[in-house]
Design an enzyme around this catalytic site. Structure first.
Site, mmCIF file in Angstrom:
data_model
loop_
_atom_site.group_PDB
_atom_site.id
_atom_site.type_symbol
_atom_site.label_atom_id
_atom_site.label_comp_id
_atom_site.label_asym_id
_atom_site.label_seq_id
_atom_site.Cartn_x
_atom_site.Cartn_y
_atom_site.Cartn_z
ATOM 1 N N HIS A 9 39.278 32.104 32.727
ATOM 2 C CA HIS A 9 38.317 31.875 33.812
ATOM 3 C C HIS A 9 37.794 30.436 33.749
ATOM 4 O O HIS A 9 37.633 29.770 34.763
ATOM 5 C CB HIS A 9 37.148 32.860 33.715
ATOM 6 C CG HIS A 9 37.566 34.293 33.882
ATOM 7 N ND1 HIS A 9 38.406 34.699 34.891
ATOM 8 C CD2 HIS A 9 37.281 35.416 33.168
ATOM 9 C CE1 HIS A 9 38.613 36.008 34.789
ATOM 10 N NE2 HIS A 9 37.947 36.458 33.755
ATOM 11 N N ASP A 22 43.963 34.725 41.371
ATOM 12 C CA ASP A 22 44.255 35.781 40.389
ATOM 13 C C ASP A 22 45.119 35.249 39.241
ATOM 14 O O ASP A 22 45.879 34.296 39.419
ATOM 15 C CB ASP A 22 44.977 36.928 41.116
ATOM 16 C CG ASP A 22 44.965 38.217 40.311
ATOM 17 O OD1 ASP A 22 44.149 38.324 39.369
ATOM 18 O OD2 ASP A 22 45.775 39.106 40.625
ATOM 19 N N LEU A 55 34.163 20.227 55.087
ATOM 20 C CA LEU A 55 34.763 21.517 54.709
ATOM 21 C C LEU A 55 33.693 22.587 54.488
ATOM 22 O O LEU A 55 32.667 22.342 53.850
ATOM 23 C CB LEU A 55 35.564 21.327 53.407
ATOM 24 C CG LEU A 55 36.132 22.592 52.757
ATOM 25 C CD1 LEU A 55 37.263 23.187 53.596
ATOM 26 C CD2 LEU A 55 36.658 22.292 51.347
HETATM 27 C C1 IPE Z 1 41.071 40.390 42.939
HETATM 28 O O1 IPE Z 1 41.667 40.284 41.696
HETATM 29 C C2 IPE Z 1 39.681 39.840 42.882
HETATM 30 C C3 IPE Z 1 39.543 38.411 42.613
HETATM 31 C C4 IPE Z 1 40.510 37.558 42.490
HETATM 32 C C5 IPE Z 1 38.215 37.946 42.521
HETATM 33 P P1 IPE Z 1 41.740 41.497 40.687
HETATM 34 O O2 IPE Z 1 42.522 41.037 39.532
HETATM 35 O O3 IPE Z 1 40.400 42.052 40.433
HETATM 36 O O4 IPE Z 1 42.565 42.578 41.539
HETATM 37 P P2 IPE Z 1 43.427 43.808 41.054
HETATM 38 O O5 IPE Z 1 42.556 44.638 40.178
HETATM 39 O O6 IPE Z 1 44.590 43.265 40.300
HETATM 40 O O7 IPE Z 1 43.858 44.496 42.315
HETATM 41 C C1 IPE Z 2 41.194 36.480 38.581
HETATM 42 O O1 IPE Z 2 41.830 36.595 37.366
HETATM 43 C C2 IPE Z 2 39.713 36.228 38.471
HETATM 44 C C3 IPE Z 2 38.903 37.438 38.734
HETATM 45 C C4 IPE Z 2 39.324 38.587 39.164
HETATM 46 C C5 IPE Z 2 37.497 37.295 38.514
HETATM 47 P P1 IPE Z 2 41.892 37.967 36.589
HETATM 48 O O2 IPE Z 2 40.735 38.019 35.663
HETATM 49 O O3 IPE Z 2 42.038 39.126 37.505
HETATM 50 O O4 IPE Z 2 43.213 37.770 35.739
HETATM 51 P P2 IPE Z 2 44.374 38.819 35.509
HETATM 52 O O5 IPE Z 2 44.803 39.311 36.866
HETATM 53 O O6 IPE Z 2 43.818 39.909 34.669
HETATM 54 O O7 IPE Z 2 45.442 38.038 34.836
HETATM 55 MG MG MG Z 3 43.632 40.035 38.336
#
Ligand code: IPE
Ligand code: IPE
Ligand code: MG
Length: 254
Positions: A38, A21, A132
């Site tokens: 990303h 995240d 792995l």
């Molecule tokens: C959780 O992250 C999903 C992934 C890392 C793929 P999100 O950023 O979507 O989660 P919330 O919305 O903060 O709970």
């Molecule tokens: C995690 O990073 C990747 C996915 C959920 C796909 P985010 O896109 O949720 O990044 P933040 O949490 O908004 O910073």
């Molecule tokens: Mg996120």
């Protein structure tokens, strides 16, 4: 002592699960589009997969895209999907070179045609690898998984293949998308959020949770080692008392 040397290789977590995240915020803090985050997150994936393979970790599950993530703006969803699929496709030779077997869990019926085709190819091409196990959670959510498991169990009961009284924890385990994998022992979430976000709710029952403020694009092997060292300092009691554990595995001095 170097962090890596502090890791006890005899007591590695068999399965590490990571909620990757913070990509969006990492990019926005740099004045960039979220997709830029990303894009850089892919480098962390490479680095952590390599780190786990080097250590000899058995299973690594990466939460790459949740079912709820489909509700993000179209621009982000399509950019992210293309990036994920392209990365998996390009990484196949490296996965094979390092004996890494790819698995995917999630509601793949929601993926665009080109994505599921590329994924199935990658799954097939790495299916003979014995090192792995890299499990990508793509279009995954735990409530979706549990609902599917319940539906399939109900269908099998209706078809006479299963007795309701015969449904136990082992049965449920068999109907989960993770049936071939042991439960994660260590769950890491980056970016300073303290929640599970619909990830492996059932399988994480006894996982040790590790949260770090580091955003995913900044997460590297050193951060992984830190999490593992932290994990190894914990006492995993599984409902028992410390004294009981001490009797089962007395500390050997010297
Ligand atoms: C959780 O992250 C999903 C992934 C890392 C793929 P999100 O950023 O979507 O989660 P919330 O919305 O903060 O709970
Ligand atoms: C995690 O990073 C990747 C996915 C959920 C796909 P985010 O896109 O949720 O990044 P933040 O949490 O908004 O910073
Ligand atoms: Mg996120």
């Amino acid at each position: 002592m170097l962090l890596k040397e502090q890791i006890d290789l005899q007591h590695l977590p068999r399965h590490i699960a990571i909620i990757m995240d913070g990509n969006g915020r990492w990019a926005q803090e740099k004045g960039q589009d979220r997709l830029y985050g990303h894009f850089h997150g892919v480098e962390s994936v490479r680095n952590i997969v390599e780190g786990c393979a080097e250590l000899g970790i058995g299973y690594l599950t990466l939460y790459a895209f949740s079912t709820e993530n489909w509700d993000r703006p179209v621009h982000e969803v399509s950019g992210l999907m293309e990036l994920l699929v392209e990365t998996i496709r390009k990484e196949v030779p490296t996965l094979n070179k390092n004996n890494i077997r790819l698995h995917v869990i999630g509601n793949l019926s929601m993926l665009p045609e080109y994505a599921s085709k590329a994924l199935h190819e990658a799954l097939e091409l790495t299916s003979g690898n014995k090192g792995l196990n890299l499990i990508m959670a793509l279009s995954y959510s735990s409530r979706w998984e549990l609902m599917e498991a319940v539906r399939k169990i109900a269908e099998d009961v209706k078809a006479g293949k299963l007795e309701p009284s015969g449904v136990d924890q082992d049965t449920l385990q068999k109907y989960l998308t993770t049936s071939a994998f042991p439960d994660p022992e260590l769950m890491i979430r980056t970016s300073g959020e303290y929640r599970i976000s619909n990830f492996l709710l059932y399988q994480l029952a006894y996982a040790e949770l590790y949260f770090t403020a580091t955003r995913w694009p900044d997460f590297r092997k050193e951060n992984l080692y830190e999490a593992i060292v932290d994990f190894q300092k914990r006492e995993r009691r599984f409902g028992k008392t410390s004294a009981q554990l001490e009797n089962e595995h007395p500390l050997v001095i010297g």
